[in-house]
Design an enzyme around this catalytic site. Structure first.
Site, PDB file in Angstrom:
ATOM      1  N   HIS A  79       0.674  -1.248  -0.065  1.00  0.00           N
ATOM      2  CA  HIS A  79       0.100   0.019  -0.036  1.00  0.00           C
ATOM      3  C   HIS A  79       0.718   1.122   0.160  1.00  0.00           C
ATOM      4  CE1 HIS A  79      -3.214   2.927   1.194  1.00  0.00           C
ATOM      5  NE2 HIS A  79      -4.067   1.893   0.644  1.00  0.00           N
ATOM      6  N   ASP A  90      -7.797  -5.052  -0.307  1.00  0.00           N
ATOM      7  CA  ASP A  90      -8.483  -6.021  -1.335  1.00  0.00           C
ATOM      8  C   ASP A  90      -8.170  -7.383  -1.176  1.00  0.00           C
ATOM      9  OD1 ASP A  90      -7.506  -3.144  -3.112  1.00  0.00           O
ATOM     10  OD2 ASP A  90      -9.573  -3.800  -3.077  1.00  0.00           O
TER      11      ASP A  90
HETATM   12  C1  SDX Z   1      -6.184   0.244  -2.991  1.00  0.00           C
HETATM   13  O1  SDX Z   1      -4.632   4.936  -1.814  1.00  0.00           O
HETATM   14  C2  SDX Z   1      -5.240   4.093  -1.197  1.00  0.00           C
HETATM   15  O2  SDX Z   1      -6.010   4.386  -0.347  1.00  0.00           O
HETATM   16  C3  SDX Z   1      -5.956   2.953  -2.001  1.00  0.00           C
HETATM   17  C4  SDX Z   1      -6.962   2.036  -1.520  1.00  0.00           C
HETATM   18  C5  SDX Z   1      -8.194   2.762  -1.099  1.00  0.00           C
HETATM   19  O3  SDX Z   1      -9.078   2.466  -0.322  1.00  0.00           O
HETATM   20  O4  SDX Z   1      -8.749   3.392  -1.962  1.00  0.00           O
HETATM   21  O5  SDX Z   1      -6.407   1.475   0.006  1.00  0.00           O
HETATM   22  C6  SDX Z   1      -7.465   0.716  -2.097  1.00  0.00           C
HETATM   23  O6  SDX Z   1      -5.897   0.496  -3.992  1.00  0.00           O
HETATM   24  C7  SDX Z   1      -5.229  -0.790  -2.247  1.00  0.00           C
HETATM   25  C8  SDX Z   1      -4.190  -1.234  -3.053  1.00  0.00           C
HETATM   26  C9  SDX Z   1      -4.603  -2.429  -4.052  1.00  0.00           C
HETATM   27  N1  SDX Z   1      -3.513  -2.775  -5.119  1.00  0.00           N
HETATM   28  C10 SDX Z   1      -2.998  -3.566  -5.049  1.00  0.00           C
HETATM   29  O7  SDX Z   1      -3.114  -4.759  -4.190  1.00  0.00           O
HETATM   30  C11 SDX Z   1      -1.973  -4.113  -6.245  1.00  0.00           C
HETATM   31  C12 SDX Z   1      -0.826  -4.599  -5.487  1.00  0.00           C
HETATM   32  N2  SDX Z   1      -0.110  -3.688  -4.825  1.00  0.00           N
HETATM   33  C13 SDX Z   1       0.705  -2.767  -5.662  1.00  0.00           C
HETATM   34  O8  SDX Z   1       0.778  -2.576  -7.085  1.00  0.00           O
HETATM   35  C14 SDX Z   1       1.470  -1.660  -4.967  1.00  0.00           C
HETATM   36  O9  SDX Z   1       1.621  -2.470  -3.774  1.00  0.00           O
HETATM   37  C15 SDX Z   1       0.722  -0.487  -4.556  1.00  0.00           C
HETATM   38  C16 SDX Z   1       0.257   0.014  -5.993  1.00  0.00           C
HETATM   39  C17 SDX Z   1      -0.544  -0.596  -3.649  1.00  0.00           C
HETATM   40  C18 SDX Z   1       1.605   0.517  -3.983  1.00  0.00           C
HETATM   41  O10 SDX Z   1       2.570   0.847  -4.762  1.00  0.00           O
HETATM   42  P1  SDX Z   1       3.830   1.772  -4.265  1.00  0.00           P
HETATM   43  O11 SDX Z   1       3.569   2.380  -3.106  1.00  0.00           O
HETATM   44  O12 SDX Z   1       3.854   2.887  -5.502  1.00  0.00           O
HETATM   45  O13 SDX Z   1       4.935   0.719  -3.971  1.00  0.00           O
HETATM   46  P2  SDX Z   1       6.123   0.542  -5.120  1.00  0.00           P
HETATM   47  O14 SDX Z   1       5.222   0.145  -6.699  1.00  0.00           O
HETATM   48  O15 SDX Z   1       6.880   1.724  -5.282  1.00  0.00           O
HETATM   49  O16 SDX Z   1       6.823  -0.849  -4.639  1.00  0.00           O
HETATM   50  C19 SDX Z   1       7.845  -0.684  -3.771  1.00  0.00           C
HETATM   51  C20 SDX Z   1       8.617  -1.798  -3.790  1.00  0.00           C
HETATM   52  C21 SDX Z   1       9.056  -2.180  -5.273  1.00  0.00           C
HETATM   53  O17 SDX Z   1      10.031  -3.336  -5.044  1.00  0.00           O
HETATM   54  P3  SDX Z   1      11.580  -2.892  -5.370  1.00  0.00           P
HETATM   55  O18 SDX Z   1      11.442  -2.436  -6.744  1.00  0.00           O
HETATM   56  O19 SDX Z   1      11.882  -1.690  -4.387  1.00  0.00           O
HETATM   57  O20 SDX Z   1      12.472  -3.992  -5.234  1.00  0.00           O
HETATM   58  O21 SDX Z   1       7.629  -3.047  -3.361  1.00  0.00           O
HETATM   59  C22 SDX Z   1       7.452  -3.823  -4.547  1.00  0.00           C
HETATM   60  C23 SDX Z   1       8.008  -3.184  -5.811  1.00  0.00           C
HETATM   61  O22 SDX Z   1       8.041  -4.075  -6.671  1.00  0.00           O
HETATM   62  N3  SDX Z   1       6.184  -4.401  -4.466  1.00  0.00           N
HETATM   63  C24 SDX Z   1       5.651  -5.375  -4.706  1.00  0.00           C
HETATM   64  C25 SDX Z   1       4.261  -5.157  -4.428  1.00  0.00           C
HETATM   65  N4  SDX Z   1       3.849  -3.701  -4.302  1.00  0.00           N
HETATM   66  C26 SDX Z   1       5.051  -3.219  -4.075  1.00  0.00           C
HETATM   67  N5  SDX Z   1       6.075  -6.582  -4.869  1.00  0.00           N
HETATM   68  C27 SDX Z   1       5.276  -7.554  -5.211  1.00  0.00           C
HETATM   69  N6  SDX Z   1       3.887  -7.434  -5.022  1.00  0.00           N
HETATM   70  C28 SDX Z   1       3.242  -6.262  -4.813  1.00  0.00           C
HETATM   71  N7  SDX Z   1       1.906  -6.138  -4.537  1.00  0.00           N
END
Ligand code: SDX
Length: 430
Positions: free
Chosen positions: A307, A364
């Site tokens: 998140h 989610d």
């Molecule tokens: C919602 O904003 C809100 O409030 C949203 C929400 C709401 O109520 O409205 O809470 C609802 O949207 C919840 C999130 C739902 N999405 C998912 O579950 C999709 C999977 N999650 C990701 O795509 C991700 O975690 C996000 C989009 C939620 C957050 O992304 P960020 O903060 O931009 O994090 P990032 O992409 O910069 O990742 C940081 C690191 C990276 O690793 P490195 O490149 O540093 O090695 O964490 C890794 C990413 O690759 N990473 C993940 C991951 N999420 C981040 N690796 C594997 N699986 C994941 N889900």
């Protein structure tokens, strides 16, 4: 701490005022930065940028705190219900009995669609995604309620209470009718003897001579799902609603844009992606261990985890995890998906790779499991998120619309393209 921040750029030093929120959040007020320095800030993804002052929802991502208008989500989940929380987020206070009855009555009176609007469903191809249908139908409500959708801000505010009830009520009817149309089934008309969630499930699943009466456990699980989704400060879709509203657009058009933003798999589409991920794991006979290795190798994303704001745990996930266990027990469900989900959640909470990246289950993750257990079709999962988030979108539209100092949202950019050059006729180009 001083009440200003000093910014030195070259020989120029400017003082920027600080803003301190009611929960001690601190911000540097950069509204005069460009005029005084010629510089703008750059914050791709807005992770460090406050777009507004808001009184609706407080989130502390480090401490896993979520409050609607000051009320902790844990208390509301235990003691309140979706309609009452909708009133709270929109009007800022829990209703007394008269206000609660009046709000419920407005919602009850608004459940049906205009008969000509029902015919819109026939115009969509049979395989239309329900989120495309939902955004189109919500926007078209403005055609049926022009007084509420005049784009004259004062007039739209005068009709706000009715417009809010129309949206809270009709979003369910539209969702259910889009499902019935897709399945080639006749519409079920609202039964206003049923509660908010029970009426929706009736409109979705009742068959001729076989009314669908949701069990108390199922109705409660859905109501809790909706309540926990009611608002979440400046998430992608709510910020979209505010962006569109800032131009003076009416409430229906603004929430329709929120639906489009929510559709994305990184945002509201994640609950669908969670089930697809679990079913993919289930098909291979893996208990989740192999999949987790692929995630660690960077080949897979763990949908429903991580998140932008919550960096320890999403309090909503904790509540929904318990609700999922209760629902499965009440249904006597033996679906191994929950076992796989438990395995992934346990790994995320104990394995270094996930702990280092703060990849905890988010709202989610368990939502998808609950919706699947209730029997909601997979392609409607994000529609359910939209029904839950409707009060938040409405509340943020109202908060922005009532701000007399509000300005159209118009961010700057850093141009990285070609410098000036002269036009050449096609025969002279390389
Ligand atoms: C919602 O904003 C809100 O409030 C949203 C929400 C709401 O109520 O409205 O809470 C609802 O949207 C919840 C999130 C739902 N999405 C998912 O579950 C999709 C999977 N999650 C990701 O795509 C991700 O975690 C996000 C989009 C939620 C957050 O992304 P960020 O903060 O931009 O994090 P990032 O992409 O910069 O990742 C940081 C690191 C990276 O690793 P490195 O490149 O540093 O090695 O964490 C890794 C990413 O690759 N990473 C993940 C991951 N999420 C981040 N690796 C594997 N699986 C994941 N889900």
């Amino acid at each position: 701490m001083d009440n200003s921040a000093s910014l030195r750029i070259g020989d120029n030093e400017i003082e920027l005022p600080l803003i301190v929120g009611s929960e001690d959040e601190h911000a540097v007020d950069t509204r005069t930065l460009r005029a005084r320095s010629g510089f703008v800030t750059f914050d791709e993804g807005y992770g460090n940028t406050g777009s507004c002052l808001s009184k609706i929802t407080f989130v502390d991502g480090e401490k896993g705190i979520l409050r609607y208008c000051g009320y902790p989500i844990e208390q509301l989940a235990e003691k309140s219900n979706f309609l009452e929380v909708a009133f709270l987020t929109i009007y800022g206070e829990l209703p007394d009995q008269d206000k609660a009855d009046n709000f419920r009555e407005k919602v009850l009176r608004s459940t049906n669609l205009h008969v000509s609007m029902e015919r819109h469903f026939e115009g969509f191809p049979g395989n239309s995604h329900p989120m495309a249908v939902l955004s189109a139908m919500l926007n078209s409500l403005g055609c049926y309620y022009p007084d509420m959708a005049s784009n004259n801000r004062q007039q739209d505010l005068e009709h706000f209470d009715n417009a809010a009830a129309v949206l809270i009520s009709k979003v369910r009817t539209i969702a259910a009718m889009s499902y019935r149309t897709k399945m080639g089934l006749p519409f079920n008309y609202p039964d206003n003897e049923l509660g908010y969630s029970g009426n929706f499930l009736h409109m979705m699943f009742s068959q001729p001579h076989h009314p669908y009466i949701a069990s108390p456990e199922v109705a409660h699980a859905l109501n809790l799902f909706l309540l926990l989704h009611a608002d979440h400060e400046q998430n992608c879709s709510t910020s979209t609603v505010r962006m569109v509203a800032s131009g003076g657009a009416n409430l229906f058009a603004s929430v329709a844009s929120g639906v489009c933003a929510l559709w994305g798999p990184l945002h509201g589409g994640a609950n669908m992606a969670v089930i697809k991920m679990l079913e993919e794991i289930q098909k291979t006979g893996d208990d989740g261990s192999k999949f987790l290795d692929e995630v660690k190798d960077g080949n897979k994303k763990l949908m429903g985890f991580g998140h932008r704001v919550y960096k320890n745990f999403d309090p909503r996930a904790n509540i929904l995890a318990q609700a999922a266990e209760r629902l499965f027990a009440s249904l006597g469900s033996q679906d191994s998906l929950l076992d796989i989900a438990r395995h992934l959640a346990d790994a995320a909470l104990h394995q270094d790779y996930f702990i280092e990246r703060k990849l905890y289950p988010n709202v989610d993750f368990y939502s998808g499991i609950i919706l699947k257990a209730i029997g909601i079709p997979l392609d409607m999962f994000t529609v359910m998120f939209a029904i839950g988030r409707m009060p938040g979108w409405i509340a943020h539209w109202k908060e922005l619309a009532e701000n007399p100092k509000g300005r159209i949202h118009r961010p700057r950019q850093i141009y990285m393209g070609a410098n000036q050059r002269d036009y050449l006729p096609i025969e002279e180009r390389d």
